[in-house]
Design a protein around this motif. Structure first.
Motif, mmCIF file in Angstrom:
data_model
loop_
_atom_site.group_PDB
_atom_site.id
_atom_site.type_symbol
_atom_site.label_atom_id
_atom_site.label_comp_id
_atom_site.label_asym_id
_atom_site.label_seq_id
_atom_site.Cartn_x
_atom_site.Cartn_y
_atom_site.Cartn_z
ATOM 1 N N ALA A 1 -1.864 -2.599 -3.675
ATOM 2 C CA ALA A 1 -2.440 -2.509 -2.336
ATOM 3 C C ALA A 1 -2.933 -3.886 -1.924
ATOM 4 O O ALA A 1 -3.312 -4.706 -2.766
ATOM 5 N N ILE A 2 -2.918 -4.139 -0.620
ATOM 6 C CA ILE A 2 -3.452 -5.372 -0.064
ATOM 7 C C ILE A 2 -4.026 -5.033 1.304
ATOM 8 O O ILE A 2 -3.507 -4.147 2.000
ATOM 9 N N SER A 3 -5.082 -5.697 1.673
ATOM 10 C CA SER A 3 -5.661 -5.484 2.991
ATOM 11 C C SER A 3 -4.665 -5.926 4.056
ATOM 12 O O SER A 3 -4.085 -7.011 3.958
ATOM 13 N N SER A 4 -4.473 -5.103 5.074
ATOM 14 C CA SER A 4 -3.551 -5.472 6.153
ATOM 15 C C SER A 4 -4.037 -6.727 6.873
ATOM 16 O O SER A 4 -3.229 -7.478 7.420
ATOM 17 N N ALA A 5 -5.344 -6.993 6.853
ATOM 18 C CA ALA A 5 -5.886 -8.204 7.467
ATOM 19 C C ALA A 5 -5.457 -9.462 6.718
ATOM 20 O O ALA A 5 -5.525 -10.564 7.266
ATOM 21 N N SER A 6 -5.002 -9.319 5.484
ATOM 22 C CA SER A 6 -4.569 -10.456 4.669
ATOM 23 C C SER A 6 -3.118 -10.836 4.922
ATOM 24 O O SER A 6 -2.677 -11.896 4.500
ATOM 25 N N VAL A 7 -2.381 -9.961 5.599
ATOM 26 C CA VAL A 7 -0.958 -10.192 5.842
ATOM 27 C C VAL A 7 -0.760 -10.608 7.297
ATOM 28 O O VAL A 7 -1.065 -9.851 8.210
ATOM 29 N N GLN A 8 -0.249 -11.811 7.471
ATOM 30 C CA GLN A 8 -0.015 -12.308 8.827
ATOM 31 C C GLN A 8 1.266 -11.738 9.412
ATOM 32 O O GLN A 8 1.313 -11.383 10.579
ATOM 33 N N GLU A 9 2.311 -11.663 8.572
ATOM 34 C CA GLU A 9 3.614 -11.212 9.056
ATOM 35 C C GLU A 9 4.434 -10.675 7.896
ATOM 36 O O GLU A 9 4.309 -11.139 6.774
ATOM 37 N N VAL A 10 5.281 -9.701 8.194
ATOM 38 C CA VAL A 10 6.230 -9.153 7.228
ATOM 39 C C VAL A 10 7.622 -9.402 7.789
ATOM 40 O O VAL A 10 7.894 -9.090 8.946
#
Length: 128
Positions: free
Chosen positions: A10-19
């Motif tokens: 799991a990772i915080s969605s706030a940590s991901v800029q783009e997929v």
């Protein structure tokens, strides 16, 4: 939640800029000749930032799999190769790491959470 080498993380969605799809990066990556960091073999230049591409299977020490997606992480010049996204969900509880996590993995994870009756490690983006 995402998968790397068949393992769930799991990772915080706030940590991901783009997929993005790895296919969309064709011709955009540069190989790092003689990289001393085994999990990083390529870079991707985006605007003024060079992102180091971390191979998730090497980083986590799980079975090699063909990555289909790449996470560009926020606030760090890192991109992470993953197998795929499992689902988006709300994490309501973060448990501190047990003492069994006693090596470099203590820097990889923020803690553990239980989602759908499964214990899932929560990734620390700075740990890559």
């Amino acid at each position: 939640m995402f998968r790397v080498g068949g393992q769930l993380f799991a990772i915080s969605s706030a940590s991901v800029q783009e997929v993005r799809s790895v296919d969309s990066l064709t011709g955009m990556t540069q190989e790092i000749p003689q990289s001393t960091v085994r999990k990083v073999r390529h870079t991707v230049r985006r605007g003024d930032t060079t992102h180091y591409v971390v191979n998730g299977t090497v980083h986590f020490g799980v079975q090699a799999a063909a990555a289909s997606l790449i996470f560009f992480l926020r606030h760090t010049p890192t991109a992470l190769l993953i197998d795929g996204i499992e689902k988006m969900t709300t994490m309501t509880y973060l448990q501190a790491l047990p003492q069994a996590f006693c090596h470099e993995e203590r820097n990889w994870y923020r803690g553990l959470t239980a989602l759908d009756q499964t214990v899932v490690p929560v990734v620390r983006p700075e740990g890559f």
